[in-house]
Design a protein around this motif. Structure first.
Motif, PDB file in Angstrom:
ATOM      1  N   LEU A 151       3.514  -9.301   5.869  1.00 28.86           N
ATOM      2  CA  LEU A 151       2.860  -8.932   4.849  1.00 28.86           C
ATOM      3  C   LEU A 151       3.651  -8.966   3.162  1.00 28.86           C
ATOM      4  O   LEU A 151       3.910  -8.957   2.529  1.00 28.86           O
ATOM      5  CB  LEU A 151       3.338  -7.242   4.862  1.00 28.86           C
ATOM      6  N   CYS A 152       5.039  -9.969   4.189  1.00 26.34           N
ATOM      7  CA  CYS A 152       5.641 -10.938   3.003  1.00 26.34           C
ATOM      8  C   CYS A 152       6.144 -12.307   3.497  1.00 26.34           C
ATOM      9  O   CYS A 152       6.705 -12.254   3.634  1.00 26.34           O
ATOM     10  CB  CYS A 152       6.602 -10.242   2.132  1.00 26.34           C
ATOM     11  N   THR A 192       5.506  -2.770  -2.062  1.00 27.08           N
ATOM     12  CA  THR A 192       6.521  -3.789  -2.087  1.00 27.08           C
ATOM     13  C   THR A 192       7.639  -2.761  -3.216  1.00 27.08           C
ATOM     14  O   THR A 192       6.809  -3.032  -4.503  1.00 27.08           O
ATOM     15  CB  THR A 192       5.716  -4.852  -2.105  1.00 27.08           C
ATOM     16  N   THR A 193       8.381  -2.545  -2.346  1.00 23.60           N
ATOM     17  CA  THR A 193       9.881  -2.503  -3.672  1.00 23.60           C
ATOM     18  C   THR A 193      10.601  -3.557  -2.921  1.00 23.60           C
ATOM     19  O   THR A 193      11.162  -3.288  -2.098  1.00 23.60           O
ATOM     20  CB  THR A 193      10.083  -1.307  -2.954  1.00 23.60           C
ATOM     21  N   ALA A 243       5.022 -10.404  -4.052  1.00 24.29           N
ATOM     22  CA  ALA A 243       3.506  -9.789  -3.702  1.00 24.29           C
ATOM     23  C   ALA A 243       2.948  -7.698  -2.988  1.00 24.29           C
ATOM     24  O   ALA A 243       4.533  -7.759  -2.290  1.00 24.29           O
ATOM     25  CB  ALA A 243       2.948 -10.173  -3.141  1.00 24.29           C
ATOM     26  N   ALA A 244       2.913  -7.775  -3.781  1.00 27.42           N
ATOM     27  CA  ALA A 244       2.095  -5.888  -3.256  1.00 27.42           C
ATOM     28  C   ALA A 244       1.580  -6.804  -1.531  1.00 27.42           C
ATOM     29  O   ALA A 244       1.533  -8.101  -0.910  1.00 27.42           O
ATOM     30  CB  ALA A 244       0.714  -5.848  -3.288  1.00 27.42           C
ATOM     31  N   THR A 281       6.295  -3.700  -6.950  1.00 28.17           N
ATOM     32  CA  THR A 281       4.648  -3.819  -7.284  1.00 28.17           C
ATOM     33  C   THR A 281       4.214  -2.736  -7.881  1.00 28.17           C
ATOM     34  O   THR A 281       5.354  -1.578  -7.823  1.00 28.17           O
ATOM     35  CB  THR A 281       4.184  -4.613  -6.139  1.00 28.17           C
ATOM     36  N   ALA A 282       2.911  -2.597  -8.328  1.00 29.26           N
ATOM     37  CA  ALA A 282       1.771  -1.718  -8.594  1.00 29.26           C
ATOM     38  C   ALA A 282       1.537  -1.377  -7.400  1.00 29.26           C
ATOM     39  O   ALA A 282       2.041  -2.193  -6.507  1.00 29.26           O
ATOM     40  CB  ALA A 282       1.078  -2.484  -9.866  1.00 29.26           C
ATOM     41  N   PRO A 283       1.012  -0.185  -7.355  1.00 27.19           N
ATOM     42  CA  PRO A 283       0.069   0.219  -5.907  1.00 27.19           C
ATOM     43  C   PRO A 283      -1.905  -0.884  -6.284  1.00 27.19           C
ATOM     44  O   PRO A 283      -1.551  -1.241  -7.371  1.00 27.19           O
ATOM     45  CB  PRO A 283      -0.346   1.646  -6.251  1.00 27.19           C
TER      46      PRO A 283
END
Length: 692
Positions: A62-63, A131-132, A145-146, A255-257
């Motif tokens: 995911l990252c 993602t935070t 990145a989200a 990130t934004a949604p």
């Protein structure tokens, strides 16, 4: 290995979380059976190894991390405050699952935490991910990145969205191939040029058939998108803020949604999921039970030439045609006679309005209309009291190129936001104003996420203080349209072009993301101010009635016949707007490329209306049948033309729709379709349908 699944209507997302290392998306597609073996799903997706490769495939997590020898673009690029690159290695920290799935990971040596969050909405069919990144000490974040997802393998191309002023929402199709398709939007706003939307159609996918994945990044600033095919054939898709958006060191980056949709009924299935999610989950409606009012906007009638007598006469005429909201556009504030002066000085111009705006507002209210007012709070002219008093409030250097004669205010600064809030709120407190048209007429001098956050904060503060206020997002037309801005606004101005032919195409493609209820569409002047084209009042009116309808011309120019036609179409819109507000827009596949058609269908499937617009001269003589979609194959439907009076004298045959209602099964309407009467270019057929 632990496995998690998220289900939303027709889609399933499966994540595998190893004992050590970041999670991997092992499946994203059609909904899996409830008893699916998720471990087997993960095993089935594992790649083989051969010559010229490492001894293990670095995971597409995911990252993705460069520290793990991942051969593609990383999902995180961070540096220490002195500029030295950091290469974190994350290990599992915590998992939480309630209404959302939260997966947290840490790098103790660097003091970093990385958290992925997912929610699934069964009703709308959308999965939301973010993602935070947290840090115990300040760091520089160049890219976050989200959650990164795999691109589909059985897909030949991708569709992202470009555009320009007066021609927004242009789909761009690019073939998948080794390498990267990337967009890095540096304009500081969503932009005409870079809509944060990506469709991934499977081979053979059309509007109404086949599989498609879709992603929308709900952020109103600059964004970055990349779709990469690795040498081993795997594909990854990343969305996030434009690279380098956060200019200062920080300890928390979010990130934004990222909104995810999947469809097995073509592009339209993803579009419907986005439409429903925006309408039912994102937009905060101040008066949710109030019908969407018919607008009147005075901009293309008078521009900066304001006078009470002219505007009251125009309001009288607009109300007689069916308008229910009157919006006073640019030119009402101190010294504003053209676009080179006065932005930032939000006080009423006493030269134009010696008695203030109250006489006009009272007159508008006496006609049964509500009142709206134009602002451009994020901008300032050099020739303004505000700029002279606070040159330090301008974003960027004073010698930068201007845009429409204006600078950008630095809304990252609290005192700038306070000033704008106080000026706008003072106007709202002193007048009965239900609506703001919020404009944004230039790009930023440089990309800065803090500016976007400041804008959203100002909007939130105004809506909290004035909870019944409705706000339209306008940015030279469609320059800022996304789920981020629409969390704080309730309408978008899709384009500054009121040309009905241009609008027909723009609205059709914008439906990949937007429902009708938020999409403003106006009947423009007889001679379009942006293209010079002339269209019939019927065509202009029906194109506007496809979305949130309004007028934007001098209504005094209308002939009696034109006024009668506009009044009739407006009455049709009012009679149908309640069910159309929650209708799905189903983009149709037309056998004739000059026909742009859509089917707006009620939530319960009991009724629909087809808008079939003729955007040019057909190659063949007779119109080709138009196939519908989304109907019950075994049900019967009665269909009829709503605008039979528009039939041309060149139509000499007897197609069934020409003479009266027709009753057919859903299967017939979706398979064979219905033959349309002959139509001239730049015209529209309106076909109403009801299930028996």
């Amino acid at each position: 290995m632990t496995h998690h699944r998220l289900d939303a209507a027709r889609q399933t997302l499966v994540l595998a979380t190893p004992a050590n290392g970041l999670p991997i998306c092992t499946y994203w597609g059609a909904r899996l059976p409830d008893n699916a073996d998720l471990a087997a799903v993960a095993t089935a997706s594992e790649l083989d190894l051969t010559g010229g490769m490492l001894d293990a495939n670095p995971a597409l997590t995911l990252c993705p991390q460069s520290s793990a020898a991942f051969p593609g673009q990383p999902g995180l690029v961070v540096r220490s405050v002195d500029g030295a690159p950091l290469r974190p290695v994350f290990s599992k920290a915590a998992t939480k699952r309630s209404d959302a799935l939260s997966l947290s990971y840490g790098d103790a040596a660097l003091g970093l935490t990385l958290t992925f969050r997912f929610t699934a909405d069964e009703a709308t069919g959308v999965i939301t991910a973010s993602t935070t990144l947290g840090s115990t000490s300040p760091i520089l974040c160049d890219w976050l990145a989200a959650p990164v997802l795999p691109g589909p393998q059985l897909a030949d191309g991708m569709i992202d969205v470009a555009g320009r002023w007066c021609d927004e929402f242009q789909p761009v199709t690019t073939s998948w191939s080794a390498g990267i398709r990337t967009r890095d939007n540096r304009t500081g706003r969503t932009g005409h040029e870079h809509v944060p939307l990506l469709y991934l159609p499977a081979r053979g996918c059309t509007n109404t058939g086949g599989e498609a994945h879709a992603l929308h990044y709900g952020w109103s600033g600059g964004h970055r998108m990349l779709a990469e095919e690795l040498p081993d054939g795997r594909r990854q898709v990343q969305f996030g803020h434009a690279s380098g958006s956060d200019l200062l060191p920080g300890q928390r980056f979010v990130t934004a949604p990222l909104y995810l949709a999947f469809s097995d009924t073509g592009l339209t299935g993803c579009a419907v999921s986005f439409q429903r999610h925006l309408r039912d989950r994102i937009v905060n409606w101040p008066k949710p039970d109030t019908p969407r009012p018919v607008h009147y906007n005075c901009w293309e009638a008078i521009y900066f030439d304001h006078s009470l007598d002219a505007l009251t006469a125009i309001a009288d005429r607009a109300a007689a045609l069916g308008a229910e909201r009157f919006v006073l556009d640019d030119g009402w504030f101190k010294g504003r006679d053209d676009d080179t002066t006065s932005l930032g000085d939000w006080t009423i111009d006493t030269a134009k309005w010696p008695d203030g705006l109250t006489p006009l507002i009272d007159h508008v209210h006496s006609l049964g209309m509500t009142f709206g007012l134009w602002f451009e709070p994020e901008m300032v002219n050099a020739d303004s009291d505000l700029a002279r008093a606070h040159p330090d409030w301008i974003l960027g250097p004073m010698d930068q190129p201007l845009g429409r004669g204006q600078f950008v205010l630095d809304l990252a600064k609290t005192d700038v936001r306070d000033n704008m809030f106080n000026q706008i709120s003072t106007i709202l407190d002193a007048h009965q104003i239900d609506y703001i048209k919020w404009d944004h007429n230039r790009v930023l001098p440089f990309n800065d996420a803090a500016q976007t956050r400041g804008t959203l904060d100002l909007l939130h503060r105004l809506r909290t203080t004035h909870p019944k206020l409705e706000i339209e997002s306008c940015a030279s037309g469609g320059g800022r349209i996304d789920f981020g801005i629409l969390h704080h606004t309730q309408r978008v101005w899709l384009s500054d072009s009121n040309d009905a032919l241009s609008r027909l195409r723009i609205q059709h493609d914008a439906a990949l993301l937007l429902p009708a209820c938020v999409t403003g569409s106006h009947v423009g002047p007889r001679v379009c101010h942006t293209t010079g084209r002339i269209h019939s009042i019927s065509f202009r009116a029906w194109v506007a009635a496809q979305r949130h309808m309004g007028f934007e011309m001098d209504p005094r120019e209308l002939t009696e016949d034109e006024a009668a036609t506009l009044t009739k179409v407006t009455a049709w819109y009012k009679a149908n707007r309640d069910w159309l507000r929650t209708a799905d827009i189903l983009r149709l596949d037309s056998a004739d490329p000059t026909v742009i058609a859509e089917q707006q269908q009620a939530a319960d499937g009991s009724r629909f209306v087809v808008f079939a617009g003729h955007a040019g001269t057909s190659a063949q003589i007779a119109p080709r049948p138009l196939r519908l979609t989304g109907l019950d194959p075994t049900a019967t439907y009665t269909i009829d033309l709503a605008n039979r009076n528009d039939i041309s004298s060149l139509s000499r045959g007897t197609p069934a729709l020409k003479s009266g209602p027709v009753t057919l099964t859903g299967r017939s309407l979706m398979s064979q379709g219905i033959a349309l009467p002959y139509a001239l270019p730049d015209s529209m057929w309106i076909i109403e349908g009801h299930r028996a």
